[in-house]
Design an enzyme around this catalytic site. Structure first.
Site, PDB file in Angstrom:
ATOM      1  N   ARG A 107      79.666  48.247 -92.168  1.00 44.21           N
ATOM      2  CA  ARG A 107      79.384  48.551 -90.892  1.00 44.21           C
ATOM      3  C   ARG A 107      77.408  48.777 -90.833  1.00 44.21           C
ATOM      4  O   ARG A 107      76.853  49.601 -91.316  1.00 44.21           O
ATOM      5  CB  ARG A 107      79.869  50.026 -90.503  1.00 44.21           C
ATOM      6  CG  ARG A 107      79.288  51.038 -89.210  1.00 44.21           C
ATOM      7  CD  ARG A 107      79.571  51.770 -88.357  1.00 44.21           C
ATOM      8  NE  ARG A 107      81.304  51.529 -87.848  1.00 44.21           N
ATOM      9  CZ  ARG A 107      81.869  52.414 -87.204  1.00 44.21           C
ATOM     10  NH1 ARG A 107      80.987  53.849 -86.551  1.00 44.21           N
ATOM     11  NH2 ARG A 107      82.779  51.595 -86.666  1.00 44.21           N
ATOM     12  N   HIS A 134      83.140  44.413 -83.336  1.00 40.19           N
ATOM     13  CA  HIS A 134      83.850  45.141 -83.974  1.00 40.19           C
ATOM     14  C   HIS A 134      85.487  44.382 -83.418  1.00 40.19           C
ATOM     15  O   HIS A 134      86.144  44.989 -83.156  1.00 40.19           O
ATOM     16  CB  HIS A 134      83.816  46.831 -82.639  1.00 40.19           C
ATOM     17  CG  HIS A 134      84.115  47.856 -83.417  1.00 40.19           C
ATOM     18  ND1 HIS A 134      84.448  47.676 -85.360  1.00 40.19           N
ATOM     19  CD2 HIS A 134      84.591  48.748 -83.130  1.00 40.19           C
ATOM     20  CE1 HIS A 134      84.570  49.090 -85.599  1.00 40.19           C
ATOM     21  NE2 HIS A 134      85.175  49.700 -84.070  1.00 40.19           N
ATOM     22  N   GLN A 137      88.556  47.391 -84.244  1.00 34.00           N
ATOM     23  CA  GLN A 137      89.126  47.520 -83.140  1.00 34.00           C
ATOM     24  C   GLN A 137      90.003  46.940 -82.028  1.00 34.00           C
ATOM     25  O   GLN A 137      90.566  47.350 -81.087  1.00 34.00           O
ATOM     26  CB  GLN A 137      87.511  47.942 -82.339  1.00 34.00           C
ATOM     27  CG  GLN A 137      88.292  49.055 -81.046  1.00 34.00           C
ATOM     28  CD  GLN A 137      88.040  50.384 -81.230  1.00 34.00           C
ATOM     29  OE1 GLN A 137      87.383  51.098 -82.442  1.00 34.00           O
ATOM     30  NE2 GLN A 137      89.738  50.884 -81.077  1.00 34.00           N
ATOM     31  N   ASP A 229      83.845  51.677 -73.083  1.00 35.78           N
ATOM     32  CA  ASP A 229      83.207  51.944 -74.661  1.00 35.78           C
ATOM     33  C   ASP A 229      81.961  52.962 -74.044  1.00 35.78           C
ATOM     34  O   ASP A 229      81.650  52.747 -73.094  1.00 35.78           O
ATOM     35  CB  ASP A 229      82.759  51.268 -75.257  1.00 35.78           C
ATOM     36  CG  ASP A 229      82.467  51.580 -76.313  1.00 35.78           C
ATOM     37  OD1 ASP A 229      82.549  52.611 -76.664  1.00 35.78           O
ATOM     38  OD2 ASP A 229      82.244  50.465 -77.118  1.00 35.78           O
ATOM     39  N   CYS A 269      87.386  53.061 -76.936  1.00 33.14           N
ATOM     40  CA  CYS A 269      87.316  52.561 -78.688  1.00 33.14           C
ATOM     41  C   CYS A 269      87.534  54.017 -79.606  1.00 33.14           C
ATOM     42  O   CYS A 269      87.428  54.440 -80.485  1.00 33.14           O
ATOM     43  CB  CYS A 269      85.962  51.527 -78.430  1.00 33.14           C
ATOM     44  SG  CYS A 269      85.186  52.204 -78.432  1.00 33.14           S
ATOM     45  N   ARG A 297      94.488  52.048 -85.412  1.00 34.08           N
ATOM     46  CA  ARG A 297      93.125  51.326 -86.873  1.00 34.08           C
ATOM     47  C   ARG A 297      93.764  51.221 -88.087  1.00 34.08           C
ATOM     48  O   ARG A 297      93.311  50.495 -89.285  1.00 34.08           O
ATOM     49  CB  ARG A 297      91.886  52.478 -86.492  1.00 34.08           C
ATOM     50  CG  ARG A 297      91.439  52.460 -85.175  1.00 34.08           C
ATOM     51  CD  ARG A 297      90.748  50.929 -84.661  1.00 34.08           C
ATOM     52  NE  ARG A 297      89.748  50.540 -86.081  1.00 34.08           N
ATOM     53  CZ  ARG A 297      88.513  51.557 -86.108  1.00 34.08           C
ATOM     54  NH1 ARG A 297      87.940  51.689 -85.238  1.00 34.08           N
ATOM     55  NH2 ARG A 297      87.971  50.569 -86.820  1.00 34.08           N
TER      56      ARG A 297
END
Ligand code: CP
Ligand code: NVA
Length: 321
Positions: A107, A134, A137, A229, A269, A297
């Site tokens: 990340r 991402h 996700q 988000d 998310c 996830r």
């Protein structure tokens, strides 16, 4: 389907449609198997190195727990200790890690750092969120929509908010599997034009579509799923006050939900900023599936790990070799 070519997951386009669908099928099988029989040893003795330059709850825990549940282990590297690109080149770090571990999970602020790692690594590199994408996700959303709606193709996904990293990966999912993606955002917060340009042939091939509107009500009018988000992503803190004002009409609340079809579900998310991009009453409602998505996830990423480290495994052999 043993895979010989090294494959990374920098963006969702790294998986072609059939492999993406295989990953989602595998994720569903892994979830069923995990719930009925617990952990497996499919990645026994395997390791993944994790580099998180930005904070994380879900991604960090689900990758680490996922590796353990597959019989392997994850090693979390303190980014200030390894100081990628400063203490040594990204290339040298990628080459060293590749000699020791079976996957690198990263990340980073800059998307280029993840692609640079992938350029030099000889093990799979998995994007755990960058400023631009991402993908993990989007896979979790794909798994969740399959559970809730039984299909992806033809669904209308309305993203209400900033044209950010999560929006980019969700648009990639839509483009690959033939969903209709609608971005409802204030003027000036549309998605990265290069990302959108790259999606045109995918939307054309899959029969999906892409629309942008600055009217949140119109954006959700036919939606099967509303996604939102945070308005201020990690690294954008300096723009917080300005963005909060500009996004004021883009909150997902009961009023907006009333403009959508009755069966429309909502998700996020996470982490959520309650009563900013999403109202508490919507988060608490039965229509909100964000915690199912958060659960997924774990399983979607186990499917990614299995697919990239070991070339994927049919559901029947998820447990053990
Ligand atoms: N959704 C998500 O990636 O959460 P974290 O930032 O907590 O990992
Ligand atoms: N867009 C958000 C997503 C967090 C999971 C961010 O980048 O901060």
């Amino acid at each position: 389907m043993i895979q010989s070519k090294l494959q990374h997951l920098n963006t969702l386009l790294d998986l072609d449609r059939s492999r993406l669908e295989d990953v989602l099928d595998l994720a569903a099988a892994i979830k069923r198997e995990y719930k009925s029989a617990g952990a497996s040893d499919a990645l026994k003795g395997r390791t993944a190195a994790m580099i998180f330059e930005k904070p994380s709850l879900r991604t960090r825990v689900t990758f680490e727990a996922g590796m353990v549940q597959l019989g392997g282990a994850a090693i979390n590297l303190d980014p200030s200790q390894i100081s990628l690109g400063n203490r040594e080149s990204v290339k040298d770090a990628a080459l060293c890690l590749s000699r020791w571990v079976d996957a690198i999970i990263a990340r980073t602020f800059s998307h280029k750092l993840v692609t640079d790692l992938a350029k030099h690594a000889t093990v799979p590199v998995i994007n755990a969120l960058t400023d631009l994408h991402h993908p993990c996700q989007a896979l979790a959303l794909g798994q969740t929509l399959m559970e809730k709606r039984g299909k992806l193709t033809g669904l209308r996904l309305a993203f209400v908010g900033d044209g950010n990293n999560v929006a980019n990966s969700l648009a990639e999912l839509a483009a690959q599997v033939g969903m209709h993606f609608i971005l409802a955002c204030p003027k000036g917060y549309e998605q990265n034009p290069e990302v959108l340009k790259s999606l045109e042939p995918y939307f054309k091939r899959s029969g999906g579509s892409y629309t942008v509107t600055h009217d949140a009500d119109a954006g959700v009018a036919k939606a099967d799923c509303i996604y939102t988000d945070v308005w201020v992503s990690m690294g954008e803190e300096a723009q917080a006050e300005q963005k909060k004002k500009q996004f004021a009409g883009f909150q997902v609340n009961s009023r907006l939900l009333a403009k959508a079809p009755a069966e429309c579900i909502v998700t996020h998310c996470l982490p959520a900023h309650l009563d900013e991009e999403i109202a508490q009453e919507v988060m608490d409602s039965e229509r909100c599936v964000c915690f199912d998505e958060a659960e997924n996830r774990l399983h979607a990423q186990k499917a990614v790990l299995l697919t990239l480290i070991d070339g994927g495994k049919p559901a029947a052999v998820v447990r053990g070799r």
